[in-house]
Scaffold this motif. Structure first.
Motif, PDB file in Angstrom:
ATOM      1  N   SER A  62       0.715  -1.045  -0.014  1.00 19.94           N
ATOM      2  CA  SER A  62       0.007   0.173   0.117  1.00 19.94           C
ATOM      3  C   SER A  62       0.871   1.193  -0.007  1.00 19.94           C
ATOM      4  O   SER A  62       2.217   1.127  -0.689  1.00 19.94           O
ATOM      5  N   SER A  63       0.481   2.416   0.600  1.00 22.56           N
ATOM      6  CA  SER A  63       1.299   3.816   0.604  1.00 22.56           C
ATOM      7  C   SER A  63       2.710   3.598   1.352  1.00 22.56           C
ATOM      8  O   SER A  63       3.580   4.219   0.767  1.00 22.56           O
ATOM      9  N   TYR A  98      -2.722  -2.715  -2.682  1.00 21.96           N
ATOM     10  CA  TYR A  98      -2.905  -2.997  -1.199  1.00 21.96           C
ATOM     11  C   TYR A  98      -2.936  -4.433  -0.929  1.00 21.96           C
ATOM     12  O   TYR A  98      -3.639  -5.253  -1.479  1.00 21.96           O
ATOM     13  N   ASP A  99      -1.939  -4.933  -0.107  1.00 27.41           N
ATOM     14  CA  ASP A  99      -2.016  -6.438   0.158  1.00 27.41           C
ATOM     15  C   ASP A  99      -1.949  -6.591   1.660  1.00 27.41           C
ATOM     16  O   ASP A  99      -1.341  -7.335   2.150  1.00 27.41           O
ATOM     17  N   GLU A 107       2.015  -6.776   8.855  1.00 22.51           N
ATOM     18  CA  GLU A 107       2.074  -5.625   8.121  1.00 22.51           C
ATOM     19  C   GLU A 107       3.398  -5.276   7.631  1.00 22.51           C
ATOM     20  O   GLU A 107       3.763  -4.174   7.624  1.00 22.51           O
ATOM     21  N   TYR A 109       6.108  -4.578   4.886  1.00 26.35           N
ATOM     22  CA  TYR A 109       6.094  -3.791   3.461  1.00 26.35           C
ATOM     23  C   TYR A 109       7.160  -3.928   2.772  1.00 26.35           C
ATOM     24  O   TYR A 109       8.279  -3.918   3.580  1.00 26.35           O
ATOM     25  N   LYS A 223     -10.134  -3.041  -0.781  1.00 32.22           N
ATOM     26  CA  LYS A 223      -9.049  -2.220  -1.349  1.00 32.22           C
ATOM     27  C   LYS A 223      -8.200  -3.095  -2.220  1.00 32.22           C
ATOM     28  O   LYS A 223      -7.682  -3.948  -1.959  1.00 32.22           O
ATOM     29  N   THR A 225      -6.426  -3.386  -6.656  1.00 34.80           N
ATOM     30  CA  THR A 225      -5.714  -2.702  -7.483  1.00 34.80           C
ATOM     31  C   THR A 225      -5.259  -3.495  -8.567  1.00 34.80           C
ATOM     32  O   THR A 225      -4.678  -4.669  -8.252  1.00 34.80           O
TER      33      THR A 225
END
Length: 421
Positions: A62-63, A98-99, A107, A109, A223, A225
């Motif tokens: 994600s972000s 978003y995974d 979480e 990343y 969420k 994509t």
């Protein structure tokens, strides 16, 4: 020359995919989804004819995964490929998927170190399909509550001197659909109509989108994509390249249905490396530089993108079969009891009651079909494995640190048993 590198954190699992070019190239972007996360896309929209782009970066996380894009730019600087002069600054663009959420129990990343490792590992001619790179923990079909695992896909075609390649990281809310209108991957409810096609789901909206339509299973987060890239060696100007991006991106609504929803962050990048001008065909409007007509080029690329989307779907995990022999006794079940730690917010308690094994989530979040309020009975399957309501088994491992594996295979989540439990 296009080189591709992938990096993954197995602890997630999550990852990043880096496309680097051996020279500055011309790029364009088309954003369709309602929840995009991108870096440097505004620069591509300005339409400068001078090639400026060095790399395209697609990432999970994600972000938080956006730093992968700037990490590739700094790697170009650190390797002295680019410098600080105004006409030689590195330009990398990128998008994220978003995974997180209920699909995995931590979480982790992709970060700067992983992106730069993928950049350094980039090689020509190799692109792993399925659950790799940025597609390490993607899903499709959540819109209809039948989410299945997805991944990254690619396709290539050469016509004379002209080359076309398409790449996709598929994490859509919609279902992946083949050219016969069939759902390629999805855990379809057994009560759904037989020979169900994507058009049947769409025609039944809004009922098919909700609980209660012939037993629709529970849906996931909203969420999602699909981020993608189309690359050609035919020389195009900015207008032509932008139209290539728009046409190919629009065509993806055939392979993913529905496409570009409010919860999707769909982004497509288009790149022309500009090596080939080509011969003009008689009676056909060519590109401004000659070569293949841009409409034809985009139509071919659109079919390739459909191929890439179909190639992104990995083999789906199968549910465990129930044990046919005598079930384990209470003294045998003791070996599995304990508290299993997955992350600071996910813990699973395994305990025995009435000579049966149960599971209960005791952290902040549920563990897939195992919630925090009502214990779930675990049904014995093969040795060391128990079935849970839903699709995946729980597998206990005691040949190292005692652990519990949920979602075995590419998507496994590992919890470590508390030695004091």
């Amino acid at each position: 020359m296009l080189q591709i590198g992938t990096g993954e954190y197995q602890e997630g699992p999550t990852g990043v995919t880096v496309f680097r070019f051996g020279k500055k190239v011309l790029g364009a972007v088309d954003v369709r989804g309602g929840a995009p996360g991108t870096v440097n896309t505004d620069y591509l929209r300005l339409g400068y004819e001078r090639p400026e782009l060095d790399a395209v970066v697609l990432s999970g996380g994600s972000s938080y995964g956006l730093e992968c894009t700037t990490a590739v730019a700094s790697a170009l600087k650190d390797d002295n490929i680019r410098n600080g002069l105004w006409d030689n600054v590195a330009l990398s663009v990128g998008a994220i998927i978003y995974d997180f959420g209920e699909r995995r129990l931590n979480e982790v990343y992709p970060d700067k170190k992983l992106a730069q490792a993928a950049f350094q590992a980039a090689r020509p001619g190799k692109f792993p399909l399925g659950a790799h790179g940025a597609g390490r923990f993607t899903r499709s079909g959540g819109f209809f509550g039948c989410a299945a695992y997805s991944g990254q896909g690619g396709a290539f075609r050469q016509i004379g001197e002209i080359k076309l390649a398409t790449f996709v990281v598929a994490n859509p809310a919609g279902v992946v659909t083949n050219r016969d209108g069939e759902i390629v991957a999805g855990y379809l409810d057994p009560n759904w109509p037989k020979l169900l096609k994507t058009t049947d789901l769409l025609a039944a909206l809004p009922a098919s989108h909700k609980h209660g339509w012939n037993g629709v299973p529970e849906g996931g987060d909203n969420k999602n994509t699909t981020i993608s890239l189309v690359v050609t060696n035919q020389k195009l100007n900015c207008v032509e390249l932008q139209r290539l991006a728009v046409q190919v991106h629009t065509s993806m609504a055939r392979a993913i249905q529905p496409f570009a929803t409010i919860g999707d962050g769909d982004v497509l990048y288009a790149v022309s490396t500009g090596e080939v001008v080509g011969e003009q065909e008689s009676g056909v409007a060519p590109s401004i530089f000659g070569g293949m007509n841009v409409g034809d080029l985009a139509a071919i690329a659109s079919e390739l993108m459909w191929d890439a989307i179909l190639a992104s779907v990995p083999e789906q995990p199968r549910a465990a079969e129930p044990l046919q022999s005598e079930p384990p006794q209470a003294n045998e079940l003791l070996a599995f009891a304990g508290s299993y730690y997955f992350s600071p917010f996910v813990t699973l308690q395994i305990f025995i009651k009435d000579n049966r094994l149960f599971a209960l989530a005791t952290g902040e979040r549920a563990v897939y079909a195992i919630g925090k309020e009502d214990p779930v009975e675990l049904k014995p399957a093969i040795a060391g494995q128990f079935m849970v309501p839903g699709r995946y088994p729980l597998t206990f491992k005691f040949d190292g640190p005692d652990c519990l594996i949920v979602n075995p295979g590419h998507w496994q989540q590992i919890g470590t048993r508390d030695p004091d439990s």
